[in-house]
Structure formats: C-alpha cells, structure tokens
Design a protein around this motif. Structure first.
Motif, mmCIF file in Angstrom:
data_model
loop_
_atom_site.group_PDB
_atom_site.id
_atom_site.type_symbol
_atom_site.label_atom_id
_atom_site.label_comp_id
_atom_site.label_asym_id
_atom_site.label_seq_id
_atom_site.Cartn_x
_atom_site.Cartn_y
_atom_site.Cartn_z
ATOM 1 N N PHE A 192 6.502 9.280 -8.620
ATOM 2 C CA PHE A 192 6.205 9.656 -10.003
ATOM 3 C C PHE A 192 6.503 11.125 -10.300
ATOM 4 C CE2 PHE A 192 3.521 5.883 -9.347
ATOM 5 C CZ PHE A 192 4.009 5.099 -10.385
ATOM 6 N N ASP A 193 7.076 11.822 -9.314
ATOM 7 C CA ASP A 193 7.454 13.221 -9.473
ATOM 8 C C ASP A 193 6.277 14.076 -9.954
ATOM 9 O OD1 ASP A 193 9.192 15.363 -9.277
ATOM 10 O OD2 ASP A 193 9.887 15.161 -11.351
ATOM 11 N N ILE A 194 5.148 13.926 -9.264
ATOM 12 C CA ILE A 194 3.964 14.733 -9.533
ATOM 13 C C ILE A 194 3.466 15.291 -8.204
ATOM 14 C CG2 ILE A 194 3.285 13.472 -11.624
ATOM 15 C CD1 ILE A 194 1.231 11.959 -9.947
ATOM 16 N N THR A 195 2.525 16.196 -8.276
ATOM 17 C CA THR A 195 2.003 16.785 -7.046
ATOM 18 C C THR A 195 0.899 15.906 -6.458
ATOM 19 O OG1 THR A 195 0.292 18.064 -8.182
ATOM 20 C CG2 THR A 195 2.467 19.107 -7.918
ATOM 21 N N THR A 196 0.696 16.068 -5.172
ATOM 22 C CA THR A 196 -0.415 15.350 -4.533
ATOM 23 C C THR A 196 -1.738 15.854 -5.112
ATOM 24 O OG1 THR A 196 -0.424 16.913 -2.682
ATOM 25 C CG2 THR A 196 0.840 14.874 -2.391
ATOM 26 N N ARG A 197 -1.779 17.101 -5.537
ATOM 27 C CA ARG A 197 -2.987 17.650 -6.158
ATOM 28 C C ARG A 197 -3.317 16.892 -7.439
ATOM 29 N NH1 ARG A 197 -7.359 18.176 -6.751
ATOM 30 N NH2 ARG A 197 -8.395 19.790 -7.914
ATOM 31 N N SER A 198 -2.312 16.537 -8.216
ATOM 32 C CA SER A 198 -2.542 15.758 -9.437
ATOM 33 C C SER A 198 -3.176 14.414 -9.105
ATOM 34 C CB SER A 198 -1.232 15.523 -10.192
ATOM 35 O OG SER A 198 -0.713 16.728 -10.672
ATOM 36 N N ILE A 199 -2.675 13.777 -8.072
ATOM 37 C CA ILE A 199 -3.221 12.471 -7.671
ATOM 38 C C ILE A 199 -4.662 12.634 -7.215
ATOM 39 C CG2 ILE A 199 -2.991 10.564 -6.035
ATOM 40 C CD1 ILE A 199 0.075 11.061 -6.153
ATOM 41 N N ARG A 200 -4.941 13.683 -6.438
ATOM 42 C CA ARG A 200 -6.323 13.924 -6.000
ATOM 43 C C ARG A 200 -7.229 14.211 -7.197
ATOM 44 N NH1 ARG A 200 -3.493 16.444 -1.806
ATOM 45 N NH2 ARG A 200 -3.791 18.502 -2.715
ATOM 46 N N HIS A 215 0.842 -1.185 0.000
ATOM 47 C CA HIS A 215 0.000 0.000 0.000
ATOM 48 C C HIS A 215 0.880 1.239 0.000
ATOM 49 C CE1 HIS A 215 -2.777 -3.098 1.430
ATOM 50 N NE2 HIS A 215 -3.691 -2.373 0.805
ATOM 51 N N TYR A 216 0.320 2.339 -0.494
ATOM 52 C CA TYR A 216 1.094 3.566 -0.669
ATOM 53 C C TYR A 216 0.307 4.756 -0.148
ATOM 54 C CZ TYR A 216 3.313 0.457 -4.035
ATOM 55 O OH TYR A 216 3.932 -0.600 -4.619
ATOM 56 N N THR A 217 1.032 5.723 0.378
ATOM 57 C CA THR A 217 0.402 6.990 0.745
ATOM 58 C C THR A 217 0.442 7.907 -0.474
ATOM 59 O OG1 THR A 217 2.451 8.059 1.453
ATOM 60 C CG2 THR A 217 1.243 6.763 3.129
ATOM 61 N N ILE A 218 -0.333 8.959 -0.405
ATOM 62 C CA ILE A 218 -0.348 9.916 -1.509
ATOM 63 C C ILE A 218 1.032 10.559 -1.683
ATOM 64 C CG2 ILE A 218 -1.184 11.874 -0.125
ATOM 65 C CD1 ILE A 218 -2.965 12.596 -2.594
ATOM 66 N N SER A 219 1.715 10.808 -0.571
ATOM 67 C CA SER A 219 3.053 11.413 -0.638
ATOM 68 C C SER A 219 4.063 10.473 -1.283
ATOM 69 C CB SER A 219 3.533 11.801 0.754
ATOM 70 O OG SER A 219 2.679 12.766 1.313
ATOM 71 N N GLU A 220 3.954 9.180 -0.985
ATOM 72 C CA GLU A 220 4.868 8.204 -1.590
ATOM 73 C C GLU A 220 4.671 8.153 -3.098
ATOM 74 O OE1 GLU A 220 5.482 4.866 1.925
ATOM 75 O OE2 GLU A 220 3.661 4.770 0.688
#
Length: 131
Positions: free
Chosen positions: A14-22, A4-9
């Motif tokens: 992937f060198d992207i922002t947490t906002r992109s993941i959200r 399992h992974y956190t959003i920060s991990e």
C-alpha cells in the motif's frame, strides 16, 4: 487456507510506512495476531487497511472510516453501510464545492487588490514629462 501478511508486506503493497499501520492498530482498526514479536495480519486486516486508505483519499476522518467499516457484516444486508458511505461522499462533495467557491472568491479579491495597488503605484510614479 486464508492468506496472512507481515507488516512489511502490507506497507510495501500500500506504499505506506509500518508506523502508519501500527497507528491504525493502536486505534483499534487492525487486530493482528502475534508470532513472537512479529505481527501477522489477516486477509480481513488487509481489507480494512485498504478501506481505511480509500476513506482517507475520499477525505473521510479516521472515525468516519471506522464507523463505516464497523457496519460491515457478511451475514446481513449491507445497504445501511453503503448508504452511510454515499451520505459521507455527498457531504464531502458539498464541503469541497463550498471551499472551491471560497477559493474562487478569494482569488478574485486578490486580483482586485493587486490591480488597485498597481494603479496606485502608477498614479504615484512621476511621469517622464514632468520636470
């Protein structure tokens, strides 16, 4: 046991922002579980994120990536998914070839216009021999 992974991990990997993941989560492409306020992403979410970003690099829209990703089913033959991806790659290649041709044509037109302007300037500048 599945990783399992956190959003920060994922953001760091992937060198992207947490906002992109959200954003991808809001679009329904990623479905993390929650542990309190923390988002917990599965190995499947990580793979989907990797595919989304690959699609982006290939010039696919988010919808195109979604369609291809959603075709995946580990219980059956995924040839249709691969064929759809091949078709999209070929479409993008043809579009880029047309754009490249348009750019080359425009560059030639700019060169020609510049040459005409320079010639016109040379024709209007009085020569040093005239009184």
């Amino acid at each position: 046991m599945s990783r399992h992974y956190t959003i920060s991990e994922l953001a760091a990997e992937f060198d992207i922002t947490t906002r992109s993941i959200r954003f991808y989560e809001e679009k329904g492409l990623l479905c993390p579980t929650r542990s309190g306020q923390a988002r917990i992403y599965s190995a499947g979410d990580r793979t989907k994120l990797k595919l989304i970003l690959r699609g982006k690099r290939l010039g696919l829209s988010l919808e195109e990536s979604r369609d291809i990703i959603e075709m995946y089913d580990p219980q059956r033959d995924n040839s249709p998914q691969l064929q759809r991806l091949i078709d999209k790659i070929r479409e993008k290649r043809e579009m880029l070839k047309r754009q490249l041709n348009d750019i080359q044509t425009l560059m030639q037109e700019l060169d020609d216009a510049e040459s005409r302007c320079l010639q016109a300037l040379n024709d209007t500048v009085p020569s040093a021999k005239e009184p």
